[in-house]
Design an enzyme around this catalytic site. Sequence first.
Site, mmCIF file in Angstrom:
data_model
loop_
_atom_site.group_PDB
_atom_site.id
_atom_site.type_symbol
_atom_site.label_atom_id
_atom_site.label_comp_id
_atom_site.label_asym_id
_atom_site.label_seq_id
_atom_site.Cartn_x
_atom_site.Cartn_y
_atom_site.Cartn_z
ATOM 1 N N ARG A 189 0.828 -1.217 0.000
ATOM 2 C CA ARG A 189 0.000 0.000 0.000
ATOM 3 C C ARG A 189 0.861 1.264 0.000
ATOM 4 N NH1 ARG A 189 -2.830 -3.725 -0.626
ATOM 5 N NH2 ARG A 189 -4.780 -4.217 0.427
ATOM 6 N N SER A 267 -11.589 0.314 3.981
ATOM 7 C CA SER A 267 -10.965 0.006 5.276
ATOM 8 C C SER A 267 -10.403 1.287 5.872
ATOM 9 C CB SER A 267 -9.818 -0.979 5.092
ATOM 10 O OG SER A 267 -10.304 -2.143 4.492
ATOM 11 N N GLU A 365 -5.871 4.417 7.230
ATOM 12 C CA GLU A 365 -5.479 4.063 5.850
ATOM 13 C C GLU A 365 -5.755 5.211 4.866
ATOM 14 O OE1 GLU A 365 -5.683 0.074 4.457
ATOM 15 O OE2 GLU A 365 -6.295 0.729 2.481
HETATM 16 C C1 FAD Z 1 -15.514 0.656 -0.595
HETATM 17 C C2 FAD Z 1 -14.023 0.816 -0.823
HETATM 18 C C3 FAD Z 1 -13.234 -0.307 -0.987
HETATM 19 C C4 FAD Z 1 -11.853 -0.194 -1.199
HETATM 20 N N1 FAD Z 1 -11.107 -1.321 -1.365
HETATM 21 C C5 FAD Z 1 -9.778 -1.230 -1.575
HETATM 22 C C6 FAD Z 1 -8.993 -2.421 -1.747
HETATM 23 O O1 FAD Z 1 -9.485 -3.537 -1.732
HETATM 24 N N2 FAD Z 1 -7.644 -2.270 -1.952
HETATM 25 C C7 FAD Z 1 -7.055 -1.045 -2.002
HETATM 26 O O2 FAD Z 1 -5.830 -0.990 -2.216
HETATM 27 N N3 FAD Z 1 -7.785 0.106 -1.852
HETATM 28 C C8 FAD Z 1 -9.112 0.032 -1.629
HETATM 29 N N4 FAD Z 1 -9.853 1.186 -1.465
HETATM 30 C C9 FAD Z 1 -9.176 2.507 -1.485
HETATM 31 C C10 FAD Z 1 -9.277 3.263 -2.832
HETATM 32 O O3 FAD Z 1 -10.337 2.817 -3.611
HETATM 33 C C11 FAD Z 1 -7.979 3.148 -3.645
HETATM 34 O O4 FAD Z 1 -6.900 3.662 -2.909
HETATM 35 C C12 FAD Z 1 -8.083 3.915 -4.993
HETATM 36 O O5 FAD Z 1 -6.959 3.649 -5.798
HETATM 37 C C13 FAD Z 1 -8.223 5.427 -4.805
HETATM 38 O O6 FAD Z 1 -8.561 5.965 -6.070
HETATM 39 P P1 FAD Z 1 -9.235 7.385 -6.219
HETATM 40 O O7 FAD Z 1 -9.322 7.679 -7.664
HETATM 41 O O8 FAD Z 1 -10.513 7.436 -5.467
HETATM 42 O O9 FAD Z 1 -8.119 8.317 -5.527
HETATM 43 P P2 FAD Z 1 -8.310 9.607 -4.597
HETATM 44 O O10 FAD Z 1 -9.003 9.205 -3.337
HETATM 45 O O11 FAD Z 1 -8.878 10.734 -5.366
HETATM 46 O O12 FAD Z 1 -6.783 9.951 -4.254
HETATM 47 C C14 FAD Z 1 -6.024 9.130 -3.388
HETATM 48 C C15 FAD Z 1 -4.587 9.718 -3.290
HETATM 49 O O13 FAD Z 1 -3.943 9.611 -4.546
HETATM 50 C C16 FAD Z 1 -3.569 10.899 -5.048
HETATM 51 N N5 FAD Z 1 -3.863 10.877 -6.500
HETATM 52 C C17 FAD Z 1 -5.080 10.637 -7.054
HETATM 53 N N6 FAD Z 1 -4.987 10.627 -8.390
HETATM 54 C C18 FAD Z 1 -3.688 10.869 -8.698
HETATM 55 C C19 FAD Z 1 -2.955 10.982 -9.927
HETATM 56 N N7 FAD Z 1 -3.533 10.848 -11.126
HETATM 57 N N8 FAD Z 1 -1.629 11.272 -9.850
HETATM 58 C C20 FAD Z 1 -1.002 11.403 -8.648
HETATM 59 N N9 FAD Z 1 -1.626 11.311 -7.462
HETATM 60 C C21 FAD Z 1 -2.964 11.026 -7.484
HETATM 61 C C22 FAD Z 1 -4.405 11.912 -4.265
HETATM 62 O O14 FAD Z 1 -3.742 13.164 -4.132
HETATM 63 C C23 FAD Z 1 -4.561 11.192 -2.924
HETATM 64 O O15 FAD Z 1 -3.418 11.427 -2.122
HETATM 65 C C24 FAD Z 1 -11.255 1.095 -1.246
HETATM 66 C C25 FAD Z 1 -12.059 2.247 -1.082
HETATM 67 C C26 FAD Z 1 -13.426 2.107 -0.868
HETATM 68 C C27 FAD Z 1 -14.281 3.327 -0.721
#
Ligand code: FAD
Length: 382
Positions: A189, A267, A365
Site C-alpha cells: 500500500r 478500510s 489508511e
Molecule cells: C468501498 C471501498 C473499498 C476499497 N477497497 C480497496 C482495496 O481492496 N484495496 C485497495 O488498495 N484500496 C481500496 N480502497 C481505497 C481506494 O479505492 C484506492 O486507494 C483507490 O486507488 C483510490 O482511487 P481514487 O481515484 O478514489 O483516488 P483519490 O481518493 O482521489 O486519491 C487518493 C490519493 O492519490 C492521489 N492521486 C489521485 N490521483 C492521482 C494521480 N492521477 N496522480 C497522482 N496522485 C494522485 C491523491 O492526491 C490522494 O493522495 C477502497 C475504497 C473504498 C471506498
Amino acid sequence: MTSAVRLDSSAQQTMSTDLPPSLLDAKSVDLSHGNTMALACVADSVVTLTDEAQLDSFMASYANNPEHQPSLFVLSGGSNVLLPAQLEATVLQPQMRGITMTAQTERYVDIEVMAGENWHDFVVYSVEQGWYGLENLALIPGLTGAAPVQNIGAYGVQLEDCLQYVRAYHLPTQTWHRLSLTDCQFGYRDSVFKRTPNTWLISRVGFRLHTDASKILASYGDVQTVAQRYAEQKNRLQPTPADVMQAIIDIRQQKLPDPKQLPNCGSFFQNPIISQAQFATLQQTYPTIVGYPIPDATVKVAAGWLIEQAGLKGGGIVPIVTHQQQALVLTNHSPYQATQDDVATAQYYIAAHVYEKFAIQLSREPVWINADGSIGYDEHVV
Ligand SMILES: Cc1cc2nc3c(=O)[nH]c(=O)nc-3n(C[C@H](O)[C@H](O)[C@H](O)COP(=O)(O)OP(=O)(O)OC[C@H]3O[C@@H](n4cnc5c(N)ncnc54)[C@H](O)[C@@H]3O)c2cc1C
C-alpha cells in the site's frame, strides 16, 4: 504495434494551449459529491484536465504568475481521502480517457490506460478482452491514475504485479517522466507517489497482461469456492478469470457497504503489526485473536477484530460509525454535512478504546488532507 482499443473523443491528444478561463479556474467548487465519504468540502478552485497538454498549459501560466501560486492538490475519485471543509488549494482533477494496446504477442498484451479511466470498468473490460492479471482487483473504487499511489491490492494481487510503467508529470520541475516499475518504489500500500504527495500527477499507466486463461489466483478466502460454483454452473471443470472476477465482485458486495448507498472510504484502519511476544501475551487472554505471522518475526493483527472486541461494531460517534457487518469500515450517516472534524472525533474514540483494551495503536489508511492541500499524518489516531 500500437492500436487504439477504445479511445474517447476527450482522449484525443490535442495540443490546445488556449483554455477557456472556466476550465482553468472554477472557483469555490463543492466537492462533497467528489469524495466517497461524502464529507462537506468546498475547494478554492478546480482544474479539470481532459488531456495532457492542458496540464502543460496550466502549469506554464502557474509558473509565470509567482504572485498567485496557490498550493496544488491532485484528486481523482476521492475514495481514499478525507477532505477538509475548506480546501484552500487548486485541485487538479486528471480526467484523461482512453485505453490503447501498444504491443501484442501470443502470451501477453501491453496496454496503456489514461488516468481518468474508471478502475473497475477497465478491469471488467480487460477480462472481456481476454487480457488477464487484474481480475482480483475488481470493484476497487477510484480512477486508474490513482491506483499506483497506494499500489492497490486485494485477494493476493497488487497493482505492481502487472504494472510496467507510469507516465507522470513532476509538478515542482514541470517535466514529464516515464517511471519504471523500480522507479515507482512500490511497497505494501505504498509507492514513491504516496511518499512524496502532490509532487507527481500520473497521467498514464502501462500494464502487461497475460492471455493464458488457465492462470488464475483463486486460493484466497472464499474466492475458490465461489469461483468453482460459477464454473460448475457453466459446465466447466476449472474457473476462468471471469469466474474469479465475478466471485470477487460478489464477495466484496456482500462484505463492503457501497459508498453510493452508505458513504465510506473502505478500510479505515490499517491492520497493526505487533511483536510475536505481544501477540503471544494477548493470545493468553484472547485465544480467538486474529493474526497473520509475517516473515520478519512480527504479527499482523486484524484491526476489524480488535474494534469488534472493543465493543465498537456499529459504534463510534454519530454521524461517523463503524459498519454493522464490517467494523473496519467507518460510515458517514450525515452525507454532505459531516466534516473531517466528525471523522477525527470518531476515529480518536475508536482508536482510544482499542488502545485501552489491547495496548495496540491503530493508524489510518485513507489520506488526511489538510486545509492547504498538504497531507496530514496520524495526529488524530492514538
Ligand atoms: C468501498 C471501498 C473499498 C476499497 N477497497 C480497496 C482495496 O481492496 N484495496 C485497495 O488498495 N484500496 C481500496 N480502497 C481505497 C481506494 O479505492 C484506492 O486507494 C483507490 O486507488 C483510490 O482511487 P481514487 O481515484 O478514489 O483516488 P483519490 O481518493 O482521489 O486519491 C487518493 C490519493 O492519490 C492521489 N492521486 C489521485 N490521483 C492521482 C494521480 N492521477 N496522480 C497522482 N496522485 C494522485 C491523491 O492526491 C490522494 O493522495 C477502497 C475504497 C473504498 C471506498
